[in-house]
Design a protein around this motif. Sequence first.
Motif, short mmCIF file in Angstrom:
data_model
loop_
_atom_site.label_atom_id
_atom_site.label_comp_id
_atom_site.label_asym_id
_atom_site.label_seq_id
_atom_site.Cartn_x
_atom_site.Cartn_y
_atom_site.Cartn_z
N UNK A 197 0.78 -1.23 0.00
CA UNK A 197 0.00 0.00 0.00
C UNK A 197 0.81 1.27 0.00
N UNK A 198 2.13 1.18 0.07
CA UNK A 198 2.95 2.39 0.13
C UNK A 198 2.89 3.20 -1.15
N UNK A 199 3.01 2.53 -2.28
CA UNK A 199 2.98 3.23 -3.57
C UNK A 199 1.62 3.88 -3.77
N UNK A 200 0.56 3.12 -3.55
CA UNK A 200 -0.79 3.63 -3.77
C UNK A 200 -1.04 4.86 -2.90
N UNK A 201 -0.70 4.77 -1.62
CA UNK A 201 -0.98 5.87 -0.69
C UNK A 201 -0.16 7.10 -1.03
N UNK A 202 1.12 6.91 -1.34
CA UNK A 202 1.98 8.04 -1.66
C UNK A 202 1.52 8.73 -2.94
N UNK A 203 1.16 7.95 -3.94
CA UNK A 203 0.65 8.55 -5.18
C UNK A 203 -0.66 9.30 -4.92
N UNK A 204 -1.54 8.71 -4.12
CA UNK A 204 -2.81 9.37 -3.82
C UNK A 204 -2.58 10.73 -3.18
N UNK A 205 -1.71 10.78 -2.19
CA UNK A 205 -1.43 12.04 -1.52
C UNK A 205 -0.75 13.03 -2.46
N UNK A 206 0.24 12.56 -3.21
CA UNK A 206 0.96 13.45 -4.12
C UNK A 206 0.05 14.02 -5.20
N UNK A 207 -0.79 13.18 -5.77
CA UNK A 207 -1.70 13.66 -6.83
C UNK A 207 -2.70 14.65 -6.28
N UNK A 208 -3.27 14.35 -5.11
CA UNK A 208 -4.28 15.26 -4.56
C UNK A 208 -3.67 16.60 -4.16
N UNK A 209 -2.46 16.59 -3.63
CA UNK A 209 -1.79 17.83 -3.27
C UNK A 209 -1.49 18.69 -4.50
N UNK A 210 -1.48 18.05 -5.67
CA UNK A 210 -1.21 18.79 -6.91
C UNK A 210 -2.49 19.09 -7.70
N UNK A 211 -3.63 18.78 -7.10
CA UNK A 211 -4.89 19.11 -7.74
C UNK A 211 -5.37 18.12 -8.78
#
Length: 345
Positions: A197-211
């Motif tokens: 789940x590390x990749x999924x969670x990190x991508x989710x946070x990174x994408x959302x922080x970038x709109x």
Amino acid sequence: MNQSLAKALESYPRIPLTRLPTPLQALPSLSAKLGPRLYIKRDDLTDLTFGGDKPRKLEYEVARALAQSTDTLVTCGSSQSNHARLTTAAARKVGMDCVVILSRDQYQQLQGNLLTVYLMGAHVHLVETFNHWDLEPHVQNVCQSLRAQGRKPYVIPVSGTTPHSCLGYIRCGLEVVRQMEEQELRVDAIYTPFGTGGIFTALLLSLREQGITCPLIGISVNQQRASCYEKLETWWKALCSLLHCDPGCSRGEFEIHDEFIGREYGDPTEECLDALLLMGQTEGILLDPVYSGKMMAGFLAHQAAGRWSAEQQILLLHSGGAPVLFAYADELGRHLKKRGVDIHS
């Protein structure tokens, strides 16, 4: 690039281990066959010993190990662990020793990832265990022995997922958005494998922080959905703490599917093997039967159910793992014959 995320990342040591960025490519032949316009993020093309997702994570863990003056990386996994291969390679790249504790299973032939680990000189312990996720006691025993010899071990857990290693996929999220902007690409969904789940969670946070608000869809390769959500909560809180993000910020639309695992982790399901053949025979890209093949099987099931139209654009994350194909030669050969391929032996 999101400057606040980039600035927060600068607070954490990182040692470059691989060539970045990896390509974000169109899949024209597969798109023509299926309908939607498909793209793939080629994290199989990181250049550390046959590539894959792990180098991004290891860049942060190895930096922490070096900062603590350790001399030996210790990790664990299945007999054909991609993570064991890449941790060994990372250790050699920075002049450290490596010990890997691997579970005995039906794929422990001296080929694929296991062969590469021996070739790079890792100290290999093959142990009997019901599940390679239960190797922690063996890891601790090995570390105790190393310390008694005057060595300084640094433990990287199974699959390499820690709060700090997840920062590698925060960086990947920045990379993906930058490439999408350069290609003037707007996607309607992004598919990834879901392991720890590390990749999924990190991508989710990174994408959302970038709109970026499109759905992020995780295809579990080993755990039921409830366990996946627990992992998501763990890594989300840890990453928000490291990056000074509000843990209550919107996660937007995301999904985790657990119906493509098969009997167990690493089970080469018929749908997975069909997905692997389809990608290979349309685009000349080899998926693996453990992670990216399962992810692709999930996408294809959704496509067959009519979820995605020809007007939509979908991005798939290829997390690597091609060396394990050779350990699955028997299953792959039987499947090729089942699909009418005349194999000469």
